[in-house]
Design a protein around this motif. Structure first.
Motif, PDB file in Angstrom:
ATOM      1  N   THR A  11       0.837  -1.205   0.000  1.00  0.00           N
ATOM      2  CA  THR A  11       0.000   0.000   0.000  1.00  0.00           C
ATOM      3  C   THR A  11       0.867   1.249   0.000  1.00  0.00           C
ATOM      4  O   THR A  11       1.883   1.312   0.687  1.00  0.00           O
ATOM      5  N   HIS A  13       0.420   5.510   0.371  1.00  0.00           N
ATOM      6  CA  HIS A  13      -0.454   6.648   0.670  1.00  0.00           C
ATOM      7  C   HIS A  13       0.215   7.909   0.145  1.00  0.00           C
ATOM      8  O   HIS A  13       1.337   8.229   0.509  1.00  0.00           O
ATOM      9  N   GLN A  18      -5.073   6.627  -1.696  1.00  0.00           N
ATOM     10  CA  GLN A  18      -4.512   5.366  -1.224  1.00  0.00           C
ATOM     11  C   GLN A  18      -4.459   4.423  -2.415  1.00  0.00           C
ATOM     12  O   GLN A  18      -5.449   4.234  -3.121  1.00  0.00           O
ATOM     13  N   TYR A  32      -6.161  -1.485  -5.995  1.00  0.00           N
ATOM     14  CA  TYR A  32      -7.253  -0.790  -5.310  1.00  0.00           C
ATOM     15  C   TYR A  32      -6.894   0.673  -5.146  1.00  0.00           C
ATOM     16  O   TYR A  32      -5.765   1.019  -4.782  1.00  0.00           O
ATOM     17  N   HIS A  33      -7.845   1.552  -5.442  1.00  0.00           N
ATOM     18  CA  HIS A  33      -7.658   2.992  -5.255  1.00  0.00           C
ATOM     19  C   HIS A  33      -8.743   3.546  -4.348  1.00  0.00           C
ATOM     20  O   HIS A  33      -9.908   3.172  -4.474  1.00  0.00           O
ATOM     21  N   LYS A  34      -8.342   4.453  -3.477  1.00  0.00           N
ATOM     22  CA  LYS A  34      -9.298   5.215  -2.675  1.00  0.00           C
ATOM     23  C   LYS A  34      -8.921   6.681  -2.810  1.00  0.00           C
ATOM     24  O   LYS A  34      -7.814   7.083  -2.445  1.00  0.00           O
ATOM     25  N   ASN A  36      -9.830  10.746  -2.049  1.00  0.00           N
ATOM     26  CA  ASN A  36     -10.583  11.711  -1.263  1.00  0.00           C
ATOM     27  C   ASN A  36     -11.392  12.618  -2.196  1.00  0.00           C
ATOM     28  O   ASN A  36     -11.091  12.714  -3.392  1.00  0.00           O
ATOM     29  N   SER A  59     -17.385   2.219  -4.848  1.00  0.00           N
ATOM     30  CA  SER A  59     -18.245   3.166  -4.127  1.00  0.00           C
ATOM     31  C   SER A  59     -17.895   4.574  -4.567  1.00  0.00           C
ATOM     32  O   SER A  59     -16.798   4.830  -5.068  1.00  0.00           O
ATOM     33  N   SER A  92     -13.024  12.703  -8.383  1.00  0.00           N
ATOM     34  CA  SER A  92     -13.933  12.200  -7.350  1.00  0.00           C
ATOM     35  C   SER A  92     -14.610  13.387  -6.676  1.00  0.00           C
ATOM     36  O   SER A  92     -13.932  14.327  -6.269  1.00  0.00           O
ATOM     37  N   THR A  95     -15.706  10.656  -1.436  1.00  0.00           N
ATOM     38  CA  THR A  95     -14.737   9.574  -1.258  1.00  0.00           C
ATOM     39  C   THR A  95     -15.113   8.428  -2.205  1.00  0.00           C
ATOM     40  O   THR A  95     -16.252   7.962  -2.191  1.00  0.00           O
ATOM     41  N   THR A  96     -14.171   8.025  -3.025  1.00  0.00           N
ATOM     42  CA  THR A  96     -14.459   7.055  -4.087  1.00  0.00           C
ATOM     43  C   THR A  96     -13.443   5.922  -4.059  1.00  0.00           C
ATOM     44  O   THR A  96     -12.242   6.152  -3.937  1.00  0.00           O
ATOM     45  N   GLU A  97     -13.938   4.697  -4.189  1.00  0.00           N
ATOM     46  CA  GLU A  97     -13.087   3.505  -4.251  1.00  0.00           C
ATOM     47  C   GLU A  97     -13.309   2.804  -5.587  1.00  0.00           C
ATOM     48  O   GLU A  97     -14.447   2.674  -6.039  1.00  0.00           O
TER      49      GLU A  97
END
Length: 298
Positions: A11, A13, A18, A32-34, A36, A59, A92, A95-97
């Motif tokens: 991972t 950051h 993320q 995987y992306h997250k 803000n 999401s 985004s 908050t988007t995943e």
């Protein structure tokens, strides 16, 4: 799909993002992306790159320019290209995943280069006496301007890079000059002015296409509409629109930010100063658009 921390192989950051490698094998990676709210993420064509690139939204929402408008990807939606032949820039708004799947390995190069550039930008903010949000503020307002001007995805991607990294060349300016609390001597000022060219050289050295294209914008962001700027004394339309945007936004942020040696001005005072310098320091068309967006400017 439920993604847990224990599922991640590695991972990274980075501010507002993320990035986690979920699986890798036979050249394929699942990342995987997250993001803000307000963060932008891009896909761009690269010479010799033939991968399938696929996004699946877990999401939140990603919005991207398409035709004369925008398209929105929501949870359960997907997007793919094989290969990516044009520029796409996603934003985004909450908050988007999402999962990013590529048929050629990219994670380690991607995370390393992103970290390197972000670290440079943040280190300059700290050394130059700004808050750590300076680059993000310049980026947000510049992108607001680019969208208002109807920039296409490629233009937005390059502006996104250039605005965040506009002062990256200050990494080569001695701290004794960068942090001097009193007025610079003529000799020191000549050294300080070189940060624009240092920035261009640094971005060109990365050989990352979007950063190379951002390089001349970074070099021009202290040029003036009347030709009295630096490093080349460019004037009017000799200065790129992108550099003209950053010049206005950067000046506004500098005026409204508290520094060690001066208290920031009010929003109203800064906007009045921007207007006063319309047609001399700043491109008048860019000033007019900036002022028209003042209700969206913090």
């Amino acid at each position: 799909m439920d993604i847990n921390q224990k599922d991640f192989i590695e991972t990274v950051h980075v501010r507002g993002v993320q990035i986690s490698l979920l699986a890798s094998g036979d050249g394929t990676e699942i990342i995987y992306h997250k993001l803000n709210p307000g963060i932008r993420w891009a896909l761009e064509p690269t010479e010799g790159w033939t991968a399938l690139e696929y996004l699946y939204i877990l999401s939140g929402e990603l919005k991207y320019p398409a035709g004369n408008g925008f398209k929105v990807l929501k949870a359960g939606d997907s997007f793919f290209r094989n290969p990516v032949a044009e520029h796409f820039i996603f934003q985004s708004y909450q908050t988007t995943e999402f999962l990013y799947i590529t048929s050629q390995p990219i994670f380690h190069h991607y995370s390393k280069s992103t970290h390197y550039i972000m670290d440079l930008a943040v280190s300059i903010e700290q050394k130059d006496g700004y808050t750590v949000d300076h680059c993000s503020r310049i980026n947000r307002l510049s992108m607001l301007m680019g969208e208002e001007l109807g920039f296409n995805a490629k233009q937005l991607l390059v502006l996104n890079k250039a605005s965040f990294l506009h002062d990256v060349g200050k990494v080569k300016v001695p701290l004794s000059i960068l942090q001097k609390p009193t007025k610079l001597t003529a000799e020191e000022w000549e050294i300080m002015k070189k940060h624009t060219t240092y920035g261009r050289e640094l971005l060109e050295s990365t050989q990352v296409p979007s950063l190379v294209e951002a390089a001349p914008i970074v070099e021009q962001h202290h040029e003036r509409y009347d030709g009295k700027g630096y490093p080349y004394g460019l004037k009017k339309d000799e200065i790129s629109v992108e550099a003209s945007i950053i010049a206005v936004v950067d000046s506004y942020d500098a005026m409204t930010t508290d520094r060690v040696y001066q208290k920031g001005r009010s929003k109203e005072e800064a906007l009045e100063e921007i207007f006063r310098c319309r047609g001399t320091m700043y491109n008048p068309d860019i000033v007019d658009i900036f002022l028209s967006l003042q209700n969206k400017i913090n």
